[in-house]
Scaffold this motif. Structure first.
Motif, PDB file in Angstrom:
ATOM      1  N   SER A  57      58.403  66.562  54.520  1.00 25.43           N
ATOM      2  CA  SER A  57      57.113  66.048  55.071  1.00 25.43           C
ATOM      3  C   SER A  57      56.395  67.081  55.592  1.00 25.43           C
ATOM      4  N   ALA A 114      57.225  65.254  50.019  1.00 21.32           N
ATOM      5  CA  ALA A 114      57.872  64.227  51.030  1.00 21.32           C
ATOM      6  C   ALA A 114      58.403  63.227  50.115  1.00 21.32           C
ATOM      7  N   THR A 152      51.279  62.278  56.572  1.00 21.15           N
ATOM      8  CA  THR A 152      51.553  63.502  55.679  1.00 21.15           C
ATOM      9  C   THR A 152      50.267  64.145  55.610  1.00 21.15           C
TER      10      THR A 152
END
Length: 154
Positions: A57, A114, A152
């Motif tokens: 991430s 991610a 994110t």
């Protein structure tokens, strides 16, 4: 003649049925008196328990976390917020763990490397869902799950 024979057969059938049904009356009455919630499949002891695993991430949110709801707890960074978000989605009629529909038209954009996986029990059902940022639909699906999943974007 047919009427009297028919009546006798009907009377015998009813008497036989009553004799056969009598031993079942008490257990059926007890079952009917049991509250509906006692019959519900509540998963692991009625506790909503999810394992959230996040990788790549690039924001410090990587790792494996336990999320418990009712009551909120576990090793998740924000169990109250995460459980609240899952409840909000469900109240909106959204299955928070449903994959993107096969026939969805998604923008061809990449949101980053991610990935995440959520496994466990939620409201009496088994959950095993994977998340990625591979297209616009998947990005929106991930963002809908924040704070269950880490944000994110910038």
């Amino acid at each position: 003649m047919f009427t009297s024979v028919s009546s006798r057969i009907s009377s015998r059938l009813l008497a036989s049925a009553a004799t056969l049904a009598a031993p079942l009356a008490a257990p059926l009455a007890a079952l009917a008196a049991t509250p509906v919630a006692a019959h519900a499949d509540t998963g692991a002891g009625g506790l909503d328990r999810l394992t959230v695993t996040v990788a790549d991430s690039d924001n410090g949110g990587d790792g494996t976390y336990e999320l418990e709801c009712r009551p909120a707890g576990g090793t998740h960074e924000d169990p109250d917020g995460a459980c609240g978000r899952l409840d909000e989605l469900e109240a909106e009629g959204v299955d928070p763990f449903a994959p993107v529909a096969d026939d969805a038209r998604c923008t061809m954009q990449y949101g980053g490397p991610a990935t995440a996986r959520i496994e466990g029990n939620w409201h009496g059902r088994v959950v095993d869902s994977s998340y990625a940022l591979s297209n616009g639909c998947e990005i929106a699906r991930w963002e809908r799950m924040v704070p269950v999943l880490p944000a994110t974007g910038p």
